[in-house]
Design an enzyme around this catalytic site. Structure first.
Site, PDB file in Angstrom:
ATOM      1  N   SER A  25     -24.992  34.809  54.311  1.00 36.36           N
ATOM      2  CA  SER A  25     -23.885  35.462  53.605  1.00 36.36           C
ATOM      3  C   SER A  25     -23.347  34.513  52.558  1.00 36.36           C
ATOM      4  O   SER A  25     -23.526  33.302  52.647  1.00 36.36           O
ATOM      5  CB  SER A  25     -22.765  35.795  54.592  1.00 36.36           C
ATOM      6  OG  SER A  25     -22.190  34.586  55.072  1.00 36.36           O
ATOM      7  N   LYS A  26     -22.673  35.087  51.548  1.00 33.98           N
ATOM      8  CA  LYS A  26     -22.211  34.242  50.445  1.00 33.98           C
ATOM      9  C   LYS A  26     -21.082  33.302  50.867  1.00 33.98           C
ATOM     10  O   LYS A  26     -20.753  32.377  50.148  1.00 33.98           O
ATOM     11  CB  LYS A  26     -21.823  35.084  49.235  1.00 33.98           C
ATOM     12  CG  LYS A  26     -20.749  36.108  49.448  1.00 33.98           C
ATOM     13  CD  LYS A  26     -20.597  36.936  48.181  1.00 33.98           C
ATOM     14  CE  LYS A  26     -19.656  38.110  48.388  1.00 33.98           C
ATOM     15  NZ  LYS A  26     -19.732  39.066  47.306  1.00 33.98           N
ATOM     16  N   ARG A  27     -20.500  33.542  52.057  1.00 34.67           N
ATOM     17  CA  ARG A  27     -19.462  32.614  52.534  1.00 34.67           C
ATOM     18  C   ARG A  27     -20.070  31.263  52.900  1.00 34.67           C
ATOM     19  O   ARG A  27     -19.438  30.238  52.781  1.00 34.67           O
ATOM     20  CB  ARG A  27     -18.735  33.203  53.749  1.00 34.67           C
ATOM     21  CG  ARG A  27     -17.709  34.256  53.405  1.00 34.67           C
ATOM     22  CD  ARG A  27     -16.820  34.583  54.596  1.00 34.67           C
ATOM     23  NE  ARG A  27     -17.590  35.016  55.754  1.00 34.67           N
ATOM     24  CZ  ARG A  27     -18.097  36.233  55.886  1.00 34.67           C
ATOM     25  NH1 ARG A  27     -17.931  37.119  54.927  1.00 34.67           N
ATOM     26  NH2 ARG A  27     -18.778  36.565  56.967  1.00 34.67           N
ATOM     27  N   LYS A  28     -21.321  31.280  53.385  1.00 28.32           N
ATOM     28  CA  LYS A  28     -21.929  30.039  53.882  1.00 28.32           C
ATOM     29  C   LYS A  28     -23.109  29.567  53.050  1.00 28.32           C
ATOM     30  O   LYS A  28     -23.530  28.428  53.178  1.00 28.32           O
ATOM     31  CB  LYS A  28     -22.401  30.244  55.330  1.00 28.32           C
ATOM     32  CG  LYS A  28     -21.263  30.460  56.308  1.00 28.32           C
ATOM     33  CD  LYS A  28     -21.783  30.504  57.724  1.00 28.32           C
ATOM     34  CE  LYS A  28     -20.637  30.699  58.712  1.00 28.32           C
ATOM     35  NZ  LYS A  28     -21.128  30.813  60.074  1.00 28.32           N
TER      36      LYS A  28
END
Length: 468
Positions: A245-248
């Site tokens: 995911s773009k969070r990580k």
């Protein structure tokens, strides 16, 4: 004929997960002499991002995944944007109503929220509305959705080509919405109708869609159509094993392109995420991947997308796969972006040749080789200290360099070695301060090569500046 497809949603940046799934769809179609389709699933109007479709298509082309049908290339099954196919979905939703496989439901959003709170999900209460009454309410313009009428009791069997047969109890399959009150279809209806009308034979998608597949199998049964073969690929994972995911992680293909990753290397790495070559090698071309492709070699373990491994592979491509000329050509946009120019093609090629062992992405080249292209380059603290330590020796070396006529690597090496011997010092005590004066760094390719590449005039000018 094998026909595969990908159906990305234009809701943001082109995603690395989309590229991964596209790659396997592309390979399976090409392996079988079939067709590969791109369809844009733009029915979620709330999340639609203008320009996202163009960026998705550009990213697929950048990766070298050419498609036979799609919104920008056309084809016999268009249009290829779901928002342009709305009358089709409405027609097929009506067909399901007639066949007794669907019903109209009139609950308001507030009522649905209350039902969810009480029952944990929709309880199918609108099934009990007599069809004539439902039709009359719809004719009067009362807002409503059309839902799938899951046969109960009963079971639904899903055959996944990678995972075997899974049997679902129909009590566990919800009466999902097929057509929303605004006339737009949900994923379930649009995807089944489009796959059938476009002749898709093999649906290759991420494993998160496995739980929706019984709904799709029921829809094929409702329409009396033959279902395609299903393959649910494992999701890409972060190093901590969570879904990418773009969070990580960096998930945007545009980011990889801007950072100077090569499409060939990224493509090769994504192949390895779900596939292993029979001979175990890690570097291979797209054509070799297609030739070797079989589903038996596809792994179902959660593949970890490791940026460091991708950097390593990108560096291998820069050093071992692409020709020197190709690398020189590909660094040009990154040099321009850094505001740097080069005096000739030969100079640029030699600079790339010297630096090639030292950069893993195209973007790193102008960062690490800046001193080869401009007088405006940073000087590290270590280099500054080394320069100050060596100033007395450099002052004595300067006239020797000025008098040197043959400015070649061999002649310059002989000069510097002779000078160090004469002064009774190690070569490094002369070479490192000189390196610092010429490049602002102590970590560079060979000093004699740099001296020769910079040329006498520029090298002397930099040394004069350091001695001033």
């Amino acid at each position: 004929m094998v026909v595969t497809r990908i159906a990305p949603s234009p809701t943001g940046d082109p995603h690395v997960g989309t590229a991964y799934i596209a790659l396997f769809n592309y390979a399976w179609a090409r392996r079988n002499g079939g067709r590969f389709i791109v369809r844009i699933e733009d029915t979620d109007r709330a999340r639609y991002v203008p320009g996202a479709e163009e960026r998705i298509l550009a990213a697929l082309k950048w990766l070298g995944l050419s498609y036979d049908e799609g919104p920008d290339v056309g084809g016999p099954h268009g249009p290829y944007r779901q928002s342009e196919r709305l009358p089709l979905y409405q027609k097929y939703a009506e067909e399901l109503l007639k066949r007794g496989w669907a019903y109209r439901a009139f609950e308001t959003p507030e009522e649905l929220e209350q039902i969810r709170k009480e029952k944990g999900g929709y309880d199918g209460r609108a099934r009990n509305i007599p069809p004539e009454e439902a039709e009359e309410r719809a004719r009067r313009g009362e807002p409503h959705v059309i839902r799938l009428k899951v046969p109960r009791p009963g079971t639904t069997e899903v055959k996944d080509e990678l995972r075997g047969v899974v049997v679902y109890d129909n009590q566990e399959i919800p009466d999902v919405v097929l057509l929303k009150s605004d006339g737009y279809p949900t994923y379930h209806l649009a995807n089944v109708v489009d796959d059938h009308l476009m002749g898709v034979t093999d649906v290759i998608r991420a494993e998160e869609w496995l739980v929706s597949t019984p709904i799709h199998v029921l829809l094929y049964r409702a329409f009396g159509w033959e279902a395609p073969r299903f393959y649910h690929m494992p999701l890409l994972r972060n190093p901590d094993k969570t879904k990418i995911s773009k969070r990580k992680s960096h998930t945007s293909l545009d980011w990889y392109k801007a950072e100077g990753f090569l499409p060939e290397a990224l493509r090769n790495y994504l192949c390895l995420m779900g596939f292993s070559m029979p001979d175990g090698r890690e570097i291979f071309t797209l054509e070799e991947f297609i030739q070797a492709f079989t589903w038996e070699r596809v792994s179902l373990g959660g593949p970890v997308f490791d940026l460091e491994k991708l950097r390593w592979m990108n560096g291998k491509y820069i050093r071992e796969v692409l020709s020197l000329e190709e690398v020189a050509e590909r660094v040009k946009p990154f040099l321009r972006e850094a505001g740097l120019s080069w005096e000739s093609e030969a100079y640029l090629r030699r600079a790339v040749e010297l630096m090639r062992p030292r950069f893993d992405t195209l973007k790193e080249f102008p960062e690490k080789a800046r001193y080869l292209f401009t007088e405006d380059y940073p000087v590290s603290e270590k280099a500054q200290r080394k320069l100050e330590e060596g100033l007395p020796l450099l002052k004595e070396l300067y006239p020797r360099l000025r008098a040197q006529e043959e400015w070649t690597e061999a002649a310059l090496e002989a000069l510097l070695r002779g000078f160090a011997a004469e002064k009774g010092v190690k070569l490094g005590q002369v070479a490192q301060p000189l390196r610092a004066a010429l490049t602002g760094s102590l970590e560079t390719p060979g000093l004699f090569e740099i001296l020769a590449l910079l040329g006498k005039e520029r090298a002397l000018r930099r040394l004069e500046r350091a001695l001033a």
